[in-house]
Motif scaffolding. Structure first.
Motif, PDB file in Angstrom:
ATOM      1  N   LEU A 152       0.827  -1.206   0.000  1.00 47.68           N
ATOM      2  CA  LEU A 152       0.000   0.000   0.000  1.00 47.68           C
ATOM      3  C   LEU A 152       0.862   1.257   0.000  1.00 47.68           C
ATOM      4  N   THR A 153       1.874   1.311   0.869  1.00 47.42           N
ATOM      5  CA  THR A 153       2.649   2.549   0.991  1.00 47.42           C
ATOM      6  C   THR A 153       3.577   2.785  -0.196  1.00 47.42           C
ATOM      7  N   GLU A 154       4.094   1.740  -0.797  1.00 44.31           N
ATOM      8  CA  GLU A 154       5.027   1.928  -1.910  1.00 44.31           C
ATOM      9  C   GLU A 154       4.362   2.589  -3.131  1.00 44.31           C
ATOM     10  N   TRP A 194      -8.765  -4.062  -2.210  1.00 46.64           N
ATOM     11  CA  TRP A 194      -9.765  -4.365  -3.239  1.00 46.64           C
ATOM     12  C   TRP A 194     -10.598  -3.114  -3.444  1.00 46.64           C
ATOM     13  N   HIS A 195     -11.189  -3.008  -4.612  1.00 45.43           N
ATOM     14  CA  HIS A 195     -12.080  -1.893  -4.925  1.00 45.43           C
ATOM     15  C   HIS A 195     -13.126  -2.412  -5.904  1.00 45.43           C
ATOM     16  N   PRO A 196     -14.356  -1.903  -5.867  1.00 45.41           N
ATOM     17  CA  PRO A 196     -15.379  -2.391  -6.801  1.00 45.41           C
ATOM     18  C   PRO A 196     -15.021  -2.214  -8.261  1.00 45.41           C
ATOM     19  N   ALA A 197     -14.033  -1.354  -8.549  1.00 49.20           N
ATOM     20  CA  ALA A 197     -13.655  -1.126  -9.942  1.00 49.20           C
ATOM     21  C   ALA A 197     -12.808  -2.246 -10.526  1.00 49.20           C
ATOM     22  N   VAL A 198     -12.257  -3.126  -9.693  1.00 48.02           N
ATOM     23  CA  VAL A 198     -11.443  -4.208 -10.253  1.00 48.02           C
ATOM     24  C   VAL A 198     -12.339  -5.133 -11.071  1.00 48.02           C
ATOM     25  N   LEU A 257      -1.965 -10.247  -5.191  1.00 55.40           N
ATOM     26  CA  LEU A 257      -2.835  -9.105  -5.460  1.00 55.40           C
ATOM     27  C   LEU A 257      -2.033  -7.822  -5.644  1.00 55.40           C
ATOM     28  N   GLU A 258      -2.591  -6.868  -6.392  1.00 57.11           N
ATOM     29  CA  GLU A 258      -2.034  -5.530  -6.533  1.00 57.11           C
ATOM     30  C   GLU A 258      -3.076  -4.558  -5.973  1.00 57.11           C
ATOM     31  N   PRO A 259      -2.921  -4.126  -4.716  1.00 59.10           N
ATOM     32  CA  PRO A 259      -3.951  -3.311  -4.076  1.00 59.10           C
ATOM     33  C   PRO A 259      -4.160  -1.962  -4.765  1.00 59.10           C
ATOM     34  N   PRO A 260      -5.406  -1.541  -4.943  1.00 58.15           N
ATOM     35  CA  PRO A 260      -5.684  -0.240  -5.552  1.00 58.15           C
ATOM     36  C   PRO A 260      -5.387   0.925  -4.593  1.00 58.15           C
ATOM     37  N   VAL A 299     -10.340   5.378  -8.100  1.00 57.56           N
ATOM     38  CA  VAL A 299      -9.057   4.680  -8.214  1.00 57.56           C
ATOM     39  C   VAL A 299      -8.066   5.525  -9.018  1.00 57.56           C
ATOM     40  N   ILE A 300      -6.848   5.694  -8.476  1.00 55.54           N
ATOM     41  CA  ILE A 300      -5.783   6.386  -9.210  1.00 55.54           C
ATOM     42  C   ILE A 300      -4.622   5.437  -9.559  1.00 55.54           C
ATOM     43  N   PHE A 301      -4.700   4.192  -9.083  1.00 55.34           N
ATOM     44  CA  PHE A 301      -3.705   3.157  -9.380  1.00 55.34           C
ATOM     45  C   PHE A 301      -4.316   1.817  -8.990  1.00 55.34           C
ATOM     46  N   PRO A 302      -4.049   0.757  -9.793  1.00 57.52           N
ATOM     47  CA  PRO A 302      -3.162   0.645 -10.955  1.00 57.52           C
ATOM     48  C   PRO A 302      -3.805   1.169 -12.239  1.00 57.52           C
TER      49      PRO A 302
END
Length: 404
Positions: A160-162, A288-292, A374-377, A388-391
């Motif tokens: 998350l922080t990176e 996680w985010h609903p946009a995934v 996983l790649e956290p948003p 969402v601003i990333f990924p």
């Protein structure tokens, strides 16, 4: 006298107490039942988070039972979630987990909320050899104990922080001074420390790095000290009620910064509703985010179908804690069905070997049991919504600067 085989570190007494010799109801000619214990903070300051997990578990159980139950080698088993409220008290969470195993005869466990309580209770499920899924524990200290029966659906805190640090510094090189305020609890402290590490890795100056006690209601002293340091980036950690207070008191005391990040809380509707316009432009990150968008092999199928079903039931979008809890159930179901038994050691092995896509994302656990796939948003509150601003693949907005 029947001799019972040993499974992991489980004693014969514990094995029988947990009701794993035969599914409940089988002897009575009824549909067999899989009982999953869920110790949660349903009262006390962590109740908002506990209720979210309960909603997610209930949502999975209802979906599984609507399809006849969990398929165990051709026999459908009904799902029953056995809840126990530990009133936001970690020592009580440990006691509750043991009671669920030894008295309530659950077959599997979901961990208590958060990294601190999940770590404290993990010795219990390990001692009894009960496969356990932690739906809200991200700190690596939860998983570094050498245990074999604990699995977690959150990636490590640095994931998350990176990306946050990379996005902020890449968009505005003038962000140089970072202030960190963390709740004195395992997860908030750990992610605060990761933020300090991510900042220093990029040669940012950490001008404030302090913690606040659990239950703190007045953050004026810390906020005043931060304001004096003129930070470009304020990073606050805690849980929903903590962060609502901190954000409101920041506004009252005139602490402003180009970047304000809060974890965890802004992903929740409750935070945005409670802070209103003060939530605007706050950044955060979640698992996680609903946009995934995933094409799942679990009972929910695609992310879109999960979102639609959730919205029909709750009249709101799911957030990451709710989705993770539902995913924990779906993952457990996949492991049981792959193992073709509810025998704990074999279900544990199925979890360890899992590499599958769910509505929540790809599920593959690392050697410690923590998910690694996983790649956290990263997101920002814009127009009252987490955007969402990333990924890049699911990006909905660009990063904005300036939080008043």
């Amino acid at each position: 006298m029947t001799t019972l085989p040993a499974f992991g570190r489980r004693s014969a007494l514990g094995f029988a107490a947990a009701g794993l010799l035969a599914p409940l109801g089988a002897a009575r000619g009824q549909q067999p039942t899989i009982r999953v214990g869920a110790p949660l903070p349903l009262t006390g300051p962590l109740a908002p988070e506990g209720i979210k997990q309960r909603n997610g578990y209930d949502f999975w159980a209802a979906a599984a039972n609507a399809r006849g139950g969990v398929d165990v080698a051709g026999t459908k088993h009904r799902v029953e979630i056995v809840y126990a409220d530990y009133a936001s008290n970690t020592p009580r969470a440990v006691q509750t987990a043991e009671r669920l195993i030894t008295q309530d005869r659950v077959n599997f466990l979901f961990s208590p909320f958060g990294s601190g309580a999940a770590k404290a209770a993990s010795s219990v499920n390990e001692r009894y050899g009960i496969p356990t899924i932690a739906a809200t524990a991200s700190s690596e200290q939860v998983y570094d104990q050498g245990y074999k029966f604990l699995f977690g659906t959150f990636t490590p805190n640095s994931t998350l922080t990176e990306p946050l640090a990379e996005i902020v510094t890449g968009a505005n090189p003038q962000v140089r001074r970072v202030a960190v305020l963390a709740r004195n609890d395992l997860f908030p402290l750990a992610i605060g420390q990761e933020m300090v590490a991510s900042a220093r890795k990029r040669n940012l100056q950490v001008v404030f790095d302090e913690k606040y006690a659990i239950g703190t209601m007045d953050h004026a002293s810390a906020i005043t000290q931060m304001r004096a340091q003129r930070p470009d980036w304020v990073f606050a950690t805690g849980y929903t009620n903590d962060l609502i207070l901190i954000r409101k008191q920041m506004a009252d005391l005139g602490l402003r910064a180009p970047v304000v990040t809060m974890i965890a809380g802004p992903a929740y509707r409750e935070f945005i509703s409670a802070t209103g316009r003060q939530a605007e432009n706050i950044t955060s990150a979640a698992w996680w985010h609903p946009a995934v968008r995933y094409q799942g092999q679990d009972l929910f199928g695609t992310t879109e179908s999960f979102n639609q079903a959730w919205e029909q039931r709750f009249n709101a979008e799911p957030d990451y804690a709710e989705a993770s809890a539902a995913a924990a159930g779906a993952i457990l179901q996949m492991a049981v069905e792959a193992a073709r038994t509810i025998e704990p050691a074999k279900v544990r092995d199925a979890l360890a070997a899992m590499d599958a896509t769910t509505f929540y994302g790809r599920v593959k656990f690392g050697p410690t049991g923590q998910i690694t796939s996983l790649e956290p948003p990263v997101f920002q509150i814009q127009g009252g919504q987490p955007r969402v601003i990333f990924p890049q693949g699911i990006k909905q907005a660009d990063l904005r600067f300036g939080v008043g």
